[in-house]
Design an enzyme around this catalytic site. Structure first.
Site, PDB file in Angstrom:
ATOM      1  N   ILE A  47      18.361 -39.653  38.702  1.00  0.00           N
ATOM      2  CA  ILE A  47      18.417 -41.120  38.639  1.00  0.00           C
ATOM      3  C   ILE A  47      16.978 -41.591  38.472  1.00  0.00           C
ATOM      4  CG2 ILE A  47      19.014 -43.274  39.832  1.00  0.00           C
ATOM      5  CD1 ILE A  47      20.972 -41.542  41.547  1.00  0.00           C
ATOM      6  N   HIS A  98      20.679 -34.036  22.996  1.00  0.00           N
ATOM      7  CA  HIS A  98      20.992 -34.685  24.285  1.00  0.00           C
ATOM      8  C   HIS A  98      19.774 -34.772  25.185  1.00  0.00           C
ATOM      9  CE1 HIS A  98      20.765 -30.793  26.189  1.00  0.00           C
ATOM     10  NE2 HIS A  98      21.411 -31.150  27.269  1.00  0.00           N
ATOM     11  N   GLY A  99      18.638 -34.262  24.717  1.00  0.00           N
ATOM     12  CA  GLY A  99      17.431 -34.308  25.528  1.00  0.00           C
ATOM     13  C   GLY A  99      16.349 -33.486  24.862  1.00  0.00           C
ATOM     14  N   MET A 129      11.312 -34.924  33.459  1.00  0.00           N
ATOM     15  CA  MET A 129      10.665 -35.812  34.427  1.00  0.00           C
ATOM     16  C   MET A 129       9.156 -35.780  34.152  1.00  0.00           C
ATOM     17  SD  MET A 129      11.322 -33.374  37.782  1.00  0.00           S
ATOM     18  CE  MET A 129      10.659 -34.508  38.994  1.00  0.00           C
ATOM     19  N   GLY A 185      15.569 -30.294  25.818  1.00  0.00           N
ATOM     20  CA  GLY A 185      16.005 -28.901  25.731  1.00  0.00           C
ATOM     21  C   GLY A 185      15.039 -27.978  26.446  1.00  0.00           C
ATOM     22  N   HIS A 188      20.193 -33.039  36.851  1.00  0.00           N
ATOM     23  CA  HIS A 188      20.761 -34.371  37.046  1.00  0.00           C
ATOM     24  C   HIS A 188      19.745 -35.255  37.776  1.00  0.00           C
ATOM     25  CE1 HIS A 188      25.017 -32.435  36.770  1.00  0.00           C
ATOM     26  NE2 HIS A 188      24.454 -32.624  35.581  1.00  0.00           N
TER      27      HIS A 188
END
Length: 408
Positions: free
Chosen positions: A174, A337-338, A316, A340, A172
């Site tokens: 931001i 969704h990304g 990141m 992986g 997770h």
């Protein structure tokens, strides 16, 4: 539309698996797990595997599982409603300060993140006394939650109100990102936090108990399911729907606080949420596909119906993408969704050093310590290869590069 690019994997005794994985590594354990799910008797037409597919609990992360007459709680998982939110601002790269440490610090102060369960200490990842705006947001969910908890009292004493508007740990994050025009975006990734985990864990165990009571043999115990028409099916669908609403509200609340925090550092007035997207990627919902009403479980997959906007983040230090769905019927209107995971968290910690991570995240204001090595970019599949494998699922609208990343 681009040429169909899925691999067809037949499954003996089950429906086939269609895999959008050309040019992307898929390990044998993930293929075996996909096959086990495809053998369940209530799967509708086929299972769809996204290019970020990798082993999960019960079902692979990066899979789309359509069902008729049953739902598999572990296929949704315990991070119910986990997903992404992104908002375009009116800021440009030139409006950002020369050093971005102040923005990162302001965000970290504004949003509880991380986890510390040391006795006698407040977990920094939760609120102590929740602010009035958090209490007001919780009030929109409280009555429905009370009905669920009245029936299942174990769910009452969970981190619910104190986790609303908080980030969590693991993958997770931001971020502050720049798009191809150097416009600043705010992007974040989180879900239903402690209360969603409790709901998911509780109903997964309840499904396993039901299977044992009914002497149902499963290819994997984590594929335990609730048949439609049973009390537990209705209760689970109700609870998971509530957790998905909590997750979406959690992201909206965080976004408000992040934008407010950035305004304390950047004096120039700016607008945010000019182009806001808020999408789940761990969830179940009723949809119509191939002319039939089915339950679609997306575990690490995003809805990509025609014209629907979505978010596909890289790791990141890598690119992320704002996408528009192409409405590919064969994928049940879905995309990845990304990036992986390429390896487990344990393997990433074993293989990479802090120095490797510092080099991989050069130019990004983020944590560069041993505690985030399991999230280092090399632990994930290359996002460019993932995007190429699903060219017939989504159209890239914006390409983002993060400049600030806050991790739990």
């Amino acid at each position: 539309m681009a040429e169909q690019s899925f691999e067809f994997m037949p499954v003996e005794g089950g429906v086939p698996v269609k895999m959008w994985t050309r040019g992307v590594a898929v390990d044998d354990k993930a293929r075996a797990q996909l096959s086990r799910a495809a053998k369940m008797p209530f799967i509708f037409k086929h299972v769809a595997a996204m290019p970020d597919v990798h082993v999960g609990i019960g079902a692979t992360v990066g899979s789309v599982i359509p069902t008729k007459g049953a739902v598999i709680p572990a296929a949704v998982g315990v991070d119910i409603g986990c997903g992404m939110m992104a908002a375009r601002t009116s800021l440009h790269a030139s409006d950002l300060p020369d050093t971005l440490e102040g923005i990162r610090t302001a965000i970290e102060r504004a949003v509880p993140h991380g986890r510390d369960v040391a006795r006698g200490k407040r977990d920094p990842g939760s609120w102590g006394d929740a602010p009035a705006e958090i209490v007001a947001a919780w009030a929109t969910l409280a009555e429905r939650f009370k009905r669920i908890a009245d029936k299942y009292p174990k769910l009452a004493k969970t981190n619910n109100l104190v986790h609303l508007g908080t980030l969590g740990t693991g993958n997770h994050f931001i971020e502050l990102c720049l798009d191809e025009a150097d416009t600043v975006w705010v992007m974040l990734h989180s879900g239903s936090r402690g209360v969603g985990n409790a709901i998911g864990s509780f109903f997964i165990e309840l499904a396993k108990q039901d299977m044992r009571r009914w002497f149902v043999n499963l290819p994997d115990e984590d594929l335990a399911y609730f048949p439609e028409g049973t009390e537990h099916f209705d209760d689970y669908v109700d609870a998971v729907g509530w957790a998905q609403d909590f997750a979406a509200l959690n992201r909206r609340t965080m976004m408000t606080n992040v934008v407010r925090a950035i305004r304390t550092v950047i004096a120039k007035p700016f607008e945010a949420e000019l182009e806001a997207i808020n999408c789940h990627h761990n969830y179940v919902r009723r949809e119509n596909h191939f002319g039939q009403n089915v339950l679609v479980t997306r575990k690490g997959a995003v809805r990509a119906a025609e014209g629907v906007m979505g978010i596909i983040p890289g790791s990141m230090g890598a690119k992320s993408f704002i996408v528009r769905g192409r409405g590919n019927k064969e994928s049940f209107d879905s995309c990845s969704h990304g990036a992986g995971r390429l390896m487990s968290r344990h393997e990433a910690k074993r293989r990479f050093t802090v120095e490797d991570h510092v080099l991989a995240t050069e130019g990004v204001e983020c944590r560069k310590d041993e505690g985030v090595i399991d999230e280092t970019p090399a632990a994930y599949k290359p996002i460019e290869a993932v995007m190429a494998a699903q060219a017939d699922l989504v159209e890239i609208v914006h390409t983002l590069k993060q400049v600030v990343c806050v991790k739990g």
